[in-house]
Design an enzyme around this catalytic site. Structure first.
Site, PDB file in Angstrom:
ATOM      1  N   HIS A  53      24.184  55.915  34.663  1.00  0.00           N
ATOM      2  CA  HIS A  53      24.523  56.279  36.035  1.00  0.00           C
ATOM      3  C   HIS A  53      24.460  55.076  36.971  1.00  0.00           C
ATOM      4  O   HIS A  53      23.667  54.155  36.764  1.00  0.00           O
ATOM      5  CB  HIS A  53      23.558  57.354  36.542  1.00  0.00           C
ATOM      6  N   LYS A 254      22.964  67.544  38.066  1.00  0.00           N
ATOM      7  CA  LYS A 254      24.057  66.745  38.621  1.00  0.00           C
ATOM      8  C   LYS A 254      25.369  67.520  38.563  1.00  0.00           C
ATOM      9  O   LYS A 254      26.413  67.009  38.929  1.00  0.00           O
ATOM     10  CB  LYS A 254      24.179  65.439  37.840  1.00  0.00           C
ATOM     11  N   ARG A 315      16.039  68.744  28.766  1.00  0.00           N
ATOM     12  CA  ARG A 315      15.488  67.702  29.634  1.00  0.00           C
ATOM     13  C   ARG A 315      13.983  67.928  29.781  1.00  0.00           C
ATOM     14  O   ARG A 315      13.573  69.047  30.113  1.00  0.00           O
ATOM     15  CB  ARG A 315      16.135  67.753  31.019  1.00  0.00           C
ATOM     16  N   SER A 341      16.864  63.224  33.143  1.00  0.00           N
ATOM     17  CA  SER A 341      17.962  62.385  33.620  1.00  0.00           C
ATOM     18  C   SER A 341      17.561  61.775  34.960  1.00  0.00           C
ATOM     19  O   SER A 341      16.945  62.463  35.773  1.00  0.00           O
ATOM     20  CB  SER A 341      19.227  63.233  33.785  1.00  0.00           C
ATOM     21  N   CYS A 409      34.697  59.305   5.722  1.00  0.00           N
ATOM     22  CA  CYS A 409      34.960  60.242   6.828  1.00  0.00           C
ATOM     23  C   CYS A 409      36.376  59.984   7.331  1.00  0.00           C
ATOM     24  O   CYS A 409      36.642  58.958   7.953  1.00  0.00           O
ATOM     25  CB  CYS A 409      33.936  60.046   7.937  1.00  0.00           C
ATOM     26  N   CYS A 444      36.519  67.815  11.555  1.00  0.00           N
ATOM     27  CA  CYS A 444      36.039  68.699  10.479  1.00  0.00           C
ATOM     28  C   CYS A 444      34.522  68.808  10.479  1.00  0.00           C
ATOM     29  O   CYS A 444      33.952  69.566   9.689  1.00  0.00           O
ATOM     30  CB  CYS A 444      36.585  68.275   9.117  1.00  0.00           C
TER      31      CYS A 444
HETATM   32  C1  LIG Z   1      21.700  67.566  28.399  1.00  0.00           C
HETATM   33  C2  LIG Z   1      21.154  66.234  28.841  1.00  0.00           C
HETATM   34  C3  LIG Z   1      21.995  65.275  29.395  1.00  0.00           C
HETATM   35  C4  LIG Z   1      21.479  64.056  29.829  1.00  0.00           C
HETATM   36  N1  LIG Z   1      22.343  63.102  30.274  1.00  0.00           N
HETATM   37  C5  LIG Z   1      21.874  61.894  30.654  1.00  0.00           C
HETATM   38  C6  LIG Z   1      22.771  60.883  31.081  1.00  0.00           C
HETATM   39  O1  LIG Z   1      23.992  61.037  31.017  1.00  0.00           O
HETATM   40  N2  LIG Z   1      22.250  59.728  31.531  1.00  0.00           N
HETATM   41  C7  LIG Z   1      20.912  59.503  31.601  1.00  0.00           C
HETATM   42  O2  LIG Z   1      20.512  58.447  32.080  1.00  0.00           O
HETATM   43  N3  LIG Z   1      20.034  60.427  31.136  1.00  0.00           N
HETATM   44  C8  LIG Z   1      20.481  61.609  30.659  1.00  0.00           C
HETATM   45  N4  LIG Z   1      19.623  62.548  30.179  1.00  0.00           N
HETATM   46  C9  LIG Z   1      18.210  62.230  30.106  1.00  0.00           C
HETATM   47  C10 LIG Z   1      17.846  61.377  28.884  1.00  0.00           C
HETATM   48  O3  LIG Z   1      18.423  61.907  27.708  1.00  0.00           O
HETATM   49  C11 LIG Z   1      16.318  61.354  28.745  1.00  0.00           C
HETATM   50  O4  LIG Z   1      15.785  60.918  29.963  1.00  0.00           O
HETATM   51  C12 LIG Z   1      15.834  60.413  27.657  1.00  0.00           C
HETATM   52  O5  LIG Z   1      16.526  60.602  26.454  1.00  0.00           O
HETATM   53  C13 LIG Z   1      14.339  60.668  27.430  1.00  0.00           C
HETATM   54  O6  LIG Z   1      13.877  59.753  26.486  1.00  0.00           O
HETATM   55  P1  LIG Z   1      12.377  59.817  25.979  1.00  0.00           P
HETATM   56  O7  LIG Z   1      12.210  58.639  25.099  1.00  0.00           O
HETATM   57  O8  LIG Z   1      11.459  59.976  27.132  1.00  0.00           O
HETATM   58  O9  LIG Z   1      12.280  61.190  25.189  1.00  0.00           O
HETATM   59  P2  LIG Z   1      12.699  61.518  23.640  1.00  0.00           P
HETATM   60  O10 LIG Z   1      14.000  60.937  23.287  1.00  0.00           O
HETATM   61  O11 LIG Z   1      12.515  62.979  23.447  1.00  0.00           O
HETATM   62  O12 LIG Z   1      11.599  60.743  22.838  1.00  0.00           O
HETATM   63  C14 LIG Z   1      10.284  61.240  22.667  1.00  0.00           C
HETATM   64  C15 LIG Z   1       9.943  61.159  21.201  1.00  0.00           C
HETATM   65  O13 LIG Z   1       8.592  61.535  21.026  1.00  0.00           O
HETATM   66  C16 LIG Z   1       8.476  62.176  19.784  1.00  0.00           C
HETATM   67  N5  LIG Z   1       7.229  62.943  19.771  1.00  0.00           N
HETATM   68  C17 LIG Z   1       6.938  64.064  20.471  1.00  0.00           C
HETATM   69  N6  LIG Z   1       5.698  64.482  20.168  1.00  0.00           N
HETATM   70  C18 LIG Z   1       5.186  63.602  19.277  1.00  0.00           C
HETATM   71  C19 LIG Z   1       3.948  63.509  18.570  1.00  0.00           C
HETATM   72  N7  LIG Z   1       2.989  64.435  18.703  1.00  0.00           N
HETATM   73  N8  LIG Z   1       3.761  62.465  17.718  1.00  0.00           N
HETATM   74  C20 LIG Z   1       4.740  61.529  17.534  1.00  0.00           C
HETATM   75  N9  LIG Z   1       5.940  61.597  18.156  1.00  0.00           N
HETATM   76  C21 LIG Z   1       6.148  62.607  19.021  1.00  0.00           C
HETATM   77  C22 LIG Z   1       9.720  63.043  19.736  1.00  0.00           C
HETATM   78  O14 LIG Z   1      10.054  63.435  18.426  1.00  0.00           O
HETATM   79  C23 LIG Z   1      10.757  62.130  20.362  1.00  0.00           C
HETATM   80  O15 LIG Z   1      11.501  61.413  19.408  1.00  0.00           O
HETATM   81  C24 LIG Z   1      20.097  63.786  29.725  1.00  0.00           C
HETATM   82  C25 LIG Z   1      19.251  64.728  29.144  1.00  0.00           C
HETATM   83  C26 LIG Z   1      19.771  65.936  28.684  1.00  0.00           C
HETATM   84  C27 LIG Z   1      18.873  66.906  28.003  1.00  0.00           C
END
Ligand SMILES: Cc1cc2nc3c(=O)[nH]c(=O)nc-3n(C[C@H](O)[C@H](O)[C@H](O)COP(=O)(O)OP(=O)(O)OC[C@H]3O[C@@H](n4cnc5c(N)ncnc54)[C@H](O)[C@@H]3O)c2cc1C
Length: 488
Positions: A53, A254, A315, A341, A409, A444
């Site tokens: 963004h 958004k 999210r 997000s 693929c 597919c």
């Molecule tokens: C539908 C949707 C659309 C979005 N679109 C955008 C976008 O276009 N642009 C943008 O900037 N953001 C977007 N976001 C937000 C973005 O995807 C998130 O902010 C980001 O991916 C979060 O990353 P994270 O590393 O915090 O979480 P995660 O990717 O969930 O990483 C956390 C990790 O911790 C692990 N974990 C959990 N518990 C434990 C445990 N007990 N022990 C060990 N590991 C554990 C999980 O398995 C996971 O892999 C969107 C989110 C959603 C849901």
């Protein structure tokens, strides 16, 4: 007995944890990442809209507002160093009436407060010139050319891959279940029985960050999953739009967008609905209707019959609706929670902030002279060569490795050589290979290539076919053991 003694232990290998790991790999530190899933990026970071963004959505008083534009700016250098799919197409927030036009002015001002560069308000003629497939009823748009699109999992793989090359230890299939305090830090244990010692814990556990915080007695926030359904259109529909298109947002999201993904096909969504369960990944008829109604209002040529697949992302919204990043009343325990997000966009800025917090909390940061910002396993992807019909280059690649001549693929032009390289890089599930290569993402949806990918995973790793899964234990594709010769 410990399985390792570290300066910093990061819980969670999504984009937040991966970005922090890579940032810390610049220093002479022992850093580990513990991830509960079999592969990295299998949490929220695999299921999102993939938009970098521009940074005009959130108010500057919030961390979301502060870190989005900074993160956006950092993507150019990251892309140059790590070479993941990323393009700056720009985004347009479109208005359909005078009221919405006034709201666009608010977002324009907000963007200026957040130092978003090159934004402009455009009249309908200019907007339609930029996007001829937009609904001609629009009355104007806010244009932010610095917005981009990224492949979220390839970005995450690149971050973690580079961190590992620079000395970070990655432990997958290690769910953290216990954290105890010691005189100089923490003891951390996983469900699989590994035990670690560490001075600092960085809690980047996405949807489970409140559960990890609870392990050290912190109960000051909760994570509420906010469900988002997204739909991917067939590549054959073509590129209906060049820029990410937004309606005027609602208070909780958004809005539903039309997104030209970095890989080509158009995606529409996401919905936004607070739910109770952290494992509800079901798409709904209602979600589909909502998404396509909103998308068609902006781009009338979009048809729900062109959808080839759908997915849900949750999210991780924290109490207070902002990112929670900072030290806690438990010395050495740092939260990186509530990364909803624009967490993908903000991730490099989050990593910078966490590095500063750790420094302030007493971590010594001494430059690692061997740090290489570019090091990572990479492999040729022939899709790009096929698209530009560069048959000379293609011929050279195939001559060097004949497996590049074997198409696995057909929808996405992914070869056996690419799949073998992905498996050798540690992706041992169908989803892992899909995210690393795109095999199975086309029309597919793996119907043709799935069994071939399984065979290659089996050949490369020796994992029995019946244990090969979509995304880890419990999602095996052929759960019934095969008899010799492949019969059941
Ligand atoms: C539908 C949707 C659309 C979005 N679109 C955008 C976008 O276009 N642009 C943008 O900037 N953001 C977007 N976001 C937000 C973005 O995807 C998130 O902010 C980001 O991916 C979060 O990353 P994270 O590393 O915090 O979480 P995660 O990717 O969930 O990483 C956390 C990790 O911790 C692990 N974990 C959990 N518990 C434990 C445990 N007990 N022990 C060990 N590991 C554990 C999980 O398995 C996971 O892999 C969107 C989110 C959603 C849901």
């Amino acid at each position: 007995m410990t399985d390792g003694k570290f300066d910093v232990l990061i819980v969670g290998a999504g984009v937040a944890g991966a970005a922090v790991a890579r940032r810390l790999s610049r220093y002479r530190l022992d850093v580990a990442v513990l991830e509960k899933e079999v592969d990295v990026s299998f949490g929220v970071s695999k299921a999102n809209s993939g938009i970098v963004h521009a940074g005009f959505h959130d108010v500057p008083e919030t961390l979301k507002g502060k870190l989005c534009q900074t993160g956006n700016r950092m993507f150019s250098q990251l892309h140059e160093e790590l070479d993941f799919p990323f393009e700056r197409h720009g985004e347009l927030m479109v208005a359909f009436d005078e009221d919405e036009l006034r709201t666009l002015q608010t977002y324009h001002r907000r963007g200026l407060q957040n130092h978003v560069p090159f934004m402009e308000m455009l009249g309908p003629d200019r907007v339609l010139e930029l996007e001829p497939n937009l609904n001609p009823d629009i009355v104007g748009a806010l244009h932010a050319p610095t917005a981009g699109v990224v492949c979220p999992y390839e970005y995450c793989f690149a971050l973690i891959g580079n961190a590992v090359k620079n000395g970070v230890k990655l432990f997958t299939s290690q769910k953290v279940t216990w954290i105890g305090r010691t005189d100089d830090g923490f003891r951390v244990e996983t469900e699989a029985g590994l035990k670690f010692k560490t001075r600092f814990v960085v809690n980047a556990a996405g949807l489970h960050a409140d559960e990890i915080a609870k392990l050290v007695g912190l109960t000051d926030f909760k994570i509420i999953p906010r469900k988002g359904e997204e739909y991917l259109l067939d590549r054959r529909v073509g590129s209906l739009v060049r820029k990410v298109l937004f309606p005027v947002p609602t208070p909780s999201s958004k809005g539903m967008l039309v997104i030209p993904t970095v890989d080509g096909p158009v995606m529409v969504g996401p919905t936004a609905e607070n739910i109770d369960r952290r494992d509800d990944f079901s798409t709904t008829r209602e979600g589909l209707k909502q998404v396509f109604a909103h998308a068609q209002r902006m781009v009338p040529a979009i048809r729900s019959s062109d959808a080839i697949t759908s997915f849900v992302g949750l999210r991780p919204v924290a109490t207070g609706d902002d990112f929670i990043i900072g030290p806690t009343k438990v010395p050495g325990f740092i939260n990186v929670a509530g990364i909803q997000s624009p967490g993908l966009t903000a991730s490099p800025a989050i990593a910078e902030l966490v590095k500063d917090i750790l420094l302030k909390e007493g971590l010594r940061l001494e430059e690692n002279p061997a740090y290489d910002p570019r090091a990572r396993d990479k492999f040729v992807k022939i899709r790009g060569l096929v698209e530009v019909r560069d048959f000379a280059a293609l011929g050279q690649v195939v001559a060097a490795d004949p497996d590049y001549g074997k198409l696995v693929c057909r929808c996405e032009n992914v070869t056996e050589a690419e799949i073998r390289a992905a498996v050798r890089a540690g992706h041992h599930t169908l989803d892992g290979v899909k995210f690393a290569t795109r095999a199975g993402t086309g029309r597919c949806q793996g119907g043709f290539c799935g069994s071939r990918v399984m065979r290659i995973i089996h050949e490369e790793t020796g994992i029995p076919i019946e244990q090969i899964s979509k995304k880890g234990p419990g999602s095996e594709i052929t759960p019934i053991p095969l008899l010799k010769g492949g019969r059941r």
